[in-house]
Design an enzyme around this catalytic site. Sequence first.
Site, PDB file in Angstrom:
ATOM      1  N   SER A 188      52.731 102.316 -61.187  1.00  0.00           N
ATOM      2  CA  SER A 188      52.908 101.358 -60.096  1.00  0.00           C
ATOM      3  C   SER A 188      52.173 101.869 -58.869  1.00  0.00           C
ATOM      4  O   SER A 188      52.085 103.082 -58.645  1.00  0.00           O
ATOM      5  CB  SER A 188      54.398 101.191 -59.782  1.00  0.00           C
ATOM      6  N   TYR A 205      62.755 104.698 -56.883  1.00  0.00           N
ATOM      7  CA  TYR A 205      61.822 104.009 -57.791  1.00  0.00           C
ATOM      8  C   TYR A 205      60.413 104.556 -57.642  1.00  0.00           C
ATOM      9  O   TYR A 205      59.744 104.878 -58.629  1.00  0.00           O
ATOM     10  CB  TYR A 205      61.835 102.510 -57.507  1.00  0.00           C
TER      11      TYR A 205
END
Length: 320
Positions: A188, A205
């Site tokens: 990501s 995250y």
Amino acid sequence: MGRLQAILVILPCIAGFISLCRTLVMLLRWVWVTFLRPPKNLQDYGSWALITGATNGIGKALAFELASKGLNLVLISRNPSKLQHTSNDIRERYGSTVQVKYIVIDFSKDNSDEIVSKIEEGIHGLDVGLLINNAALGYPYPKYFHEVESEYADSVVRANVDGVTWVTKAVLPVMLRKKKGAIVNIGSGAGSSSIVPSYPLFTVYAATKAYIVMFSRSISLEYKQYGIDIQCQIPLLVATKMASIRRTSFFIPSPEMFAKASLRWIGYEHICLPYWPHSLELCVLRALPDAFLNWLLFKYFLITREKGMLKELMKNKNEK
């Protein structure tokens, strides 16, 4: 003295010419790898592909895209009914040309031994040549670190870190025996410091995704000598449920658009942004000062946080 002055005049011109040539070479290479370089024949790695997080978003789109290339599939997710539904949809579209199996694993709950044993049993006797580690768990909306419940933070770490680690460990022996294979870890932009210097309000995250980048870089060097191509693909924004984005645009592809781009890059660079407009975004992000980008992201996520909290509050009221 005149000769020295001439040299001083010429040197900047030479430096400018070299810089221009370097930029031109980089541009030509980008055009080649993005649009002209032929994709690898993924069946050369093996007849089966294993995909985690295969019932939603990018993972599901990748499953259908790989099936269209004639690869048999092992799908992994935590929801048995969604796995069954996805498997049936693939069989219905591609018929007997594609075999589909699935394994139920909850990466946020199952321990390492359970993950490894389930996968080893599920792929026993299969010619698995491609592994795509796509499963991930994110925040429902931006939160300060102290607001994230400990149990939920633990689930994010287990799903995003333990999942990719132990699935890879379970599949590697199959590839080592035949000395070929490909592993794709979906990262990501949130976890890559080369794209954004920080990712506030998504701290846990983003940190797990940073782990995936380093994990991919390191094991790619370890196993390249054994014919195993390991890569981390980094999407920026994609219109998925996890990203809470419904509409697509030039810079925000659908999962299907990203999946098509993804397959073109498998087996090449260790770290890549498969969807080419994301490369243009990266150029803009790198041109911005870190301090300004940090401020911009923080302000944007604060606004998103307020909307998320309001939505959660309304949901709780309706449930009562």
